[in-house]
Scaffold this motif. Structure first.
Motif, PDB file in Angstrom:
ATOM      1  N   ARG A   8       0.583  -1.042   0.232  1.00 40.77           N
ATOM      2  CA  ARG A   8      -0.089  -0.023   0.243  1.00 40.77           C
ATOM      3  C   ARG A   8       0.616   1.363  -0.066  1.00 40.77           C
ATOM      4  NH1 ARG A   8      -5.422  -1.038   1.611  1.00 40.77           N
ATOM      5  NH2 ARG A   8      -5.626  -3.111   2.656  1.00 40.77           N
ATOM      6  N   SER A   9      -0.244   2.374  -0.638  1.00 38.80           N
ATOM      7  CA  SER A   9       0.935   3.985  -0.649  1.00 38.80           C
ATOM      8  C   SER A   9       0.434   4.817   0.040  1.00 38.80           C
ATOM      9  CB  SER A   9       2.319   3.913  -1.950  1.00 38.80           C
ATOM     10  OG  SER A   9       1.543   3.582  -2.824  1.00 38.80           O
ATOM     11  N   GLY A  10       0.363   5.504   0.009  1.00 36.98           N
ATOM     12  CA  GLY A  10      -0.346   6.694  -0.179  1.00 36.98           C
ATOM     13  C   GLY A  10       0.098   8.421   0.608  1.00 36.98           C
ATOM     14  N   PHE A  11      -0.951   8.264   0.847  1.00 41.28           N
ATOM     15  CA  PHE A  11      -1.201  10.257   1.980  1.00 41.28           C
ATOM     16  C   PHE A  11      -2.266  10.277   3.448  1.00 41.28           C
ATOM     17  CE2 PHE A  11       0.857  11.210  -2.515  1.00 41.28           C
ATOM     18  CZ  PHE A  11       1.702  11.906  -2.430  1.00 41.28           C
ATOM     19  N   ALA A  12      -1.080  11.029   4.077  1.00 38.61           N
ATOM     20  CA  ALA A  12      -2.309  10.815   5.105  1.00 38.61           C
ATOM     21  C   ALA A  12      -1.776  12.730   5.344  1.00 38.61           C
ATOM     22  CB  ALA A  12      -1.179   9.371   6.808  1.00 38.61           C
ATOM     23  N   CYS A  13      -2.286  13.035   5.909  1.00 39.19           N
ATOM     24  CA  CYS A  13      -2.422  14.757   6.842  1.00 39.19           C
ATOM     25  C   CYS A  13      -2.729  14.628   7.956  1.00 39.19           C
ATOM     26  CB  CYS A  13      -3.206  15.656   6.273  1.00 39.19           C
ATOM     27  SG  CYS A  13      -3.081  17.250   6.463  1.00 39.19           S
ATOM     28  N   HIS A  53       8.355   3.963   5.840  1.00 37.79           N
ATOM     29  CA  HIS A  53       8.838   3.156   5.214  1.00 37.79           C
ATOM     30  C   HIS A  53       8.551   2.180   5.329  1.00 37.79           C
ATOM     31  CE1 HIS A  53      10.853   5.710   1.765  1.00 37.79           C
ATOM     32  NE2 HIS A  53      11.224   6.151   3.223  1.00 37.79           N
ATOM     33  N   ARG A  54       8.033   1.168   5.137  1.00 33.49           N
ATOM     34  CA  ARG A  54       7.394  -0.384   5.576  1.00 33.49           C
ATOM     35  C   ARG A  54       7.738  -1.303   4.449  1.00 33.49           C
ATOM     36  NH1 ARG A  54       2.790  -1.249   9.970  1.00 33.49           N
ATOM     37  NH2 ARG A  54       1.520  -2.309   8.096  1.00 33.49           N
ATOM     38  N   GLU A  55       8.113  -2.780   4.944  1.00 35.32           N
ATOM     39  CA  GLU A  55       8.287  -3.075   3.639  1.00 35.32           C
ATOM     40  C   GLU A  55       6.852  -3.385   2.956  1.00 35.32           C
ATOM     41  OE1 GLU A  55       9.817  -6.909   2.846  1.00 35.32           O
ATOM     42  OE2 GLU A  55      11.331  -5.090   3.188  1.00 35.32           O
ATOM     43  N   ASP A  56       5.729  -3.139   3.301  1.00 34.03           N
ATOM     44  CA  ASP A  56       4.158  -3.459   2.474  1.00 34.03           C
ATOM     45  C   ASP A  56       3.617  -2.410   2.444  1.00 34.03           C
ATOM     46  OD1 ASP A  56       4.014  -3.345   5.341  1.00 34.03           O
ATOM     47  OD2 ASP A  56       2.552  -4.235   5.702  1.00 34.03           O
ATOM     48  N   ALA A  57       4.537  -0.994   3.253  1.00 30.03           N
ATOM     49  CA  ALA A  57       3.439   0.062   2.676  1.00 30.03           C
ATOM     50  C   ALA A  57       5.344   1.088   2.812  1.00 30.03           C
ATOM     51  CB  ALA A  57       2.692   0.724   3.301  1.00 30.03           C
ATOM     52  N   GLN A  58       3.922   2.156   2.231  1.00 34.00           N
ATOM     53  CA  GLN A  58       4.788   3.206   2.388  1.00 34.00           C
ATOM     54  C   GLN A  58       3.210   4.816   2.642  1.00 34.00           C
ATOM     55  OE1 GLN A  58       6.992   5.624  -1.172  1.00 34.00           O
ATOM     56  NE2 GLN A  58       8.415   5.637   0.346  1.00 34.00           N
ATOM     57  N   PRO A 187       2.769   1.314  -5.245  1.00 29.51           N
ATOM     58  CA  PRO A 187       3.932   0.745  -5.046  1.00 29.51           C
ATOM     59  C   PRO A 187       4.610   1.550  -4.125  1.00 29.51           C
ATOM     60  CG  PRO A 187       4.231   2.119  -7.524  1.00 29.51           C
ATOM     61  CD  PRO A 187       1.981   1.735  -7.057  1.00 29.51           C
ATOM     62  N   ASP A 188       5.504   2.438  -3.495  1.00 28.57           N
ATOM     63  CA  ASP A 188       6.217   2.713  -3.114  1.00 28.57           C
ATOM     64  C   ASP A 188       6.554   4.711  -3.929  1.00 28.57           C
ATOM     65  OD1 ASP A 188       7.216   1.978  -1.306  1.00 28.57           O
ATOM     66  OD2 ASP A 188       8.988   1.433  -1.098  1.00 28.57           O
ATOM     67  N   LEU A 189       5.872   5.571  -3.415  1.00 32.48           N
ATOM     68  CA  LEU A 189       5.871   7.005  -4.217  1.00 32.48           C
ATOM     69  C   LEU A 189       7.613   7.285  -3.703  1.00 32.48           C
ATOM     70  CD1 LEU A 189       2.723   7.974  -2.615  1.00 32.48           C
ATOM     71  CD2 LEU A 189       2.717   7.365  -4.829  1.00 32.48           C
ATOM     72  N   TYR A 190       7.696   7.579  -3.388  1.00 33.86           N
ATOM     73  CA  TYR A 190       8.968   7.806  -2.947  1.00 33.86           C
ATOM     74  C   TYR A 190      11.108   6.800  -2.768  1.00 33.86           C
ATOM     75  CZ  TYR A 190       6.769  12.531  -2.343  1.00 33.86           C
ATOM     76  OH  TYR A 190       6.167  12.853  -2.284  1.00 33.86           O
ATOM     77  N   PRO A 191      12.057   6.775  -3.295  1.00 35.01           N
ATOM     78  CA  PRO A 191      12.994   5.909  -3.051  1.00 35.01           C
ATOM     79  C   PRO A 191      13.205   5.845  -1.419  1.00 35.01           C
ATOM     80  CG  PRO A 191      13.947   8.127  -3.995  1.00 35.01           C
ATOM     81  CD  PRO A 191      12.158   8.143  -3.649  1.00 35.01           C
ATOM     82  N   ASP A 192      13.425   4.145  -1.408  1.00 37.19           N
ATOM     83  CA  ASP A 192      13.980   4.281   0.449  1.00 37.19           C
ATOM     84  C   ASP A 192      14.840   5.060   0.971  1.00 37.19           C
ATOM     85  OD1 ASP A 192      13.532   2.704   2.502  1.00 37.19           O
ATOM     86  OD2 ASP A 192      14.581   0.547   1.306  1.00 37.19           O
ATOM     87  N   GLY A 193      14.681   5.497   1.670  1.00 39.07           N
ATOM     88  CA  GLY A 193      15.808   6.264   2.767  1.00 39.07           C
ATOM     89  C   GLY A 193      15.229   7.584   2.542  1.00 39.07           C
ATOM     90  N   GLU A 194      14.622   7.988   1.526  1.00 38.71           N
ATOM     91  CA  GLU A 194      14.427   9.778   1.738  1.00 38.71           C
ATOM     92  C   GLU A 194      13.372  10.073   2.670  1.00 38.71           C
ATOM     93  OE1 GLU A 194      13.038  12.945  -2.155  1.00 38.71           O
ATOM     94  OE2 GLU A 194      13.728  10.817  -2.557  1.00 38.71           O
ATOM     95  N   LEU A 195      13.507  11.259   3.556  1.00 37.62           N
ATOM     96  CA  LEU A 195      13.161  11.270   4.794  1.00 37.62           C
ATOM     97  C   LEU A 195      11.500  12.240   4.628  1.00 37.62           C
ATOM     98  CD1 LEU A 195      15.442  10.620   7.087  1.00 37.62           C
ATOM     99  CD2 LEU A 195      12.424   9.343   7.260  1.00 37.62           C
ATOM    100  N   THR A 196      12.203  13.122   3.107  1.00 40.54           N
ATOM    101  CA  THR A 196      11.690  14.554   3.585  1.00 40.54           C
ATOM    102  C   THR A 196      11.572  14.914   1.886  1.00 40.54           C
ATOM    103  OG1 THR A 196      10.986  16.932   4.051  1.00 40.54           O
ATOM    104  CG2 THR A 196      12.955  15.934   4.383  1.00 40.54           C
TER     105      THR A 196
END
Ligand SMILES: Nc1nc2c(ncn2[C@@H]2O[C@H](COP(=O)(O)OP(=O)(O)OP(=O)(O)O)[C@@H](O)[C@H]2O)c(=O)[nH]1
Length: 320
Positions: A8-13, A53-58, A187-196
């Motif tokens: 899963r991937s998406g945005f929370a506010c 970042h998680r295995e199953d979600a971003q 899928p992931d929306l941002y590369p792994d390791g990118e925090l902001t």
């Protein structure tokens, strides 16, 4: 054949009144300091995202400025910004601190969330009771009931009510689960390791603003805007290309303007003989060097822009 698990991937506010713990919670969820924290309200003027970042979600977190009843044009702009952000996210976390009674500010926010929750593409809203560590179990239980009643009284339905403590780490993982469950498959929306993905200019402006307000917040409440004019490699110092030399970091010129509303406020920022501004520069420079991974020559200017909070032209220039 490999067994594919759902990703899963998406945005929370995160929304809520100023000072309810949104930035602290963002950082707890992401696990690293990304937003600028402060004991004073409304320091987070810009949307800052942290990424879980998680295995199953971003899960991409959007930390908004406090949604509040507008008194100035700036307030209105901030509210519009918040509304625009909200209509685009997959789930909203409405933060209500356990140590404060639900008041008109919370009701106002709930009323602004209502159309989103009842729209054609309804956005689920999770009520998050923050700062749970500040009250005992009895008061927490009472607060949870009050939060539930707030929804009922407005004919709304929270998709969950989750008490958390960002400070103690209580229920932070549970909240992540609840938020992730509302994300669509993707899928992931941002590369792994990118925090902001906040532009560097915005983060630099926040660092300068934080340093400039340190110790003088009462004298300069909300009357300070910061604009990053330019970030350029320093020329003519023999440092060009030094980024390629191992152990030597490039030298950057960072030019920043601080806008205040009155001449007297300019004096507060600058201090006697410029002493305070030098301190501000030293503190901010440390953070900026870390952020950019470069040595920085920080050039700070202080200007008076009368009533910038009410002037559309000034606001536009300052990026609002
Ligand atoms: N005891 C306790 N204090 C908290 C917790 N979370 C935040 N705080 C404190 O509450 C104050 C406000 O927290 P912030 O995270 O800056 O609040 P905010 O909602 O982002 O504030 P604005 O940027 O003004 O909208 C700070 O002094 C935090 O240390 C918590 O879980 N427990």
């Amino acid at each position: 054949m490999t067994h594919e698990t759902l990703h899963r991937s998406g945005f929370a506010c995160l929304v809520g009144r100023p000072n309810v713990g949104k930035s602290t919670l963002t950082n707890a969820l992401v696990g690293e300091k990304v937003a600028i924290m402060s004991a004073r309200p409304q320091t987070t003027r810009h949307t800052i995202r942290g990424i879980v970042h998680r295995e199953d979600a971003q899960l991409v977190l959007v930390d908004t400025p406090g949604l509040h009843r507008p008194r100035t044009l700036l307030g209105e702009r901030l509210n519009t910004l918040v509304q625009d952000t909200l209509s685009e996210v997959d789930v909203v976390a409405f933060c209500l601190p356990a140590d404060q009674k639900i008041g008109p500010g919370d009701k106002y926010i709930a009323s602004r969330l209502a159309p989103l929750m009842q729209g054609r593409r309804p956005v689920p809203v999770v009520a998050v009771v923050t700062k749970s560590d500040l009250v005992d179990r009895g008061r927490l239980a009472e607060h949870l009931v009050a939060v539930d009643q707030l929804a009922t009284s407005m004919d709304l339905d929270w998709s969950a009510i989750v008490p958390v403590s960002a400070k103690g780490g209580y229920q932070v993982a549970e909240l992540t689960e609840v938020l992730v469950a509302h994300l669509p498959e993707g899928p992931d929306l941002y590369p792994d390791g990118e925090l902001t993905d906040e532009p560097e200019e915005t983060m630099i402006a926040e660092l300068v603003r934080e340093a400039a307000l340190e110790g003088v917040r009462d004298e300069l409440p909300h009357s300070l805007a910061v604009s990053v004019e330019e970030i350029v490699p320093r020329e003519g110092t023999g440092d060009e290309g030094s980024g390629d030399v191992p152990g030597r970091r490039p030298l950057l010129d960072v030019r920043v303007t601080l806008f205040v509303e009155r001449e007297s406020q300019k004096g507060i920022i600058i201090g006697r003989g410029g002493s305070r501004l030098r301190e501000v520069g030293t503190t901010a420079r440390e953070g900026i060097e870390k952020l950019l991974g470069a040595r920085v020559y920080l050039d700070l200017h202080v200007k008076v822009a009368k009533d910038w909070q009410r002037d559309p032209k000034q606001l536009q220039r300052l990026g609002f």
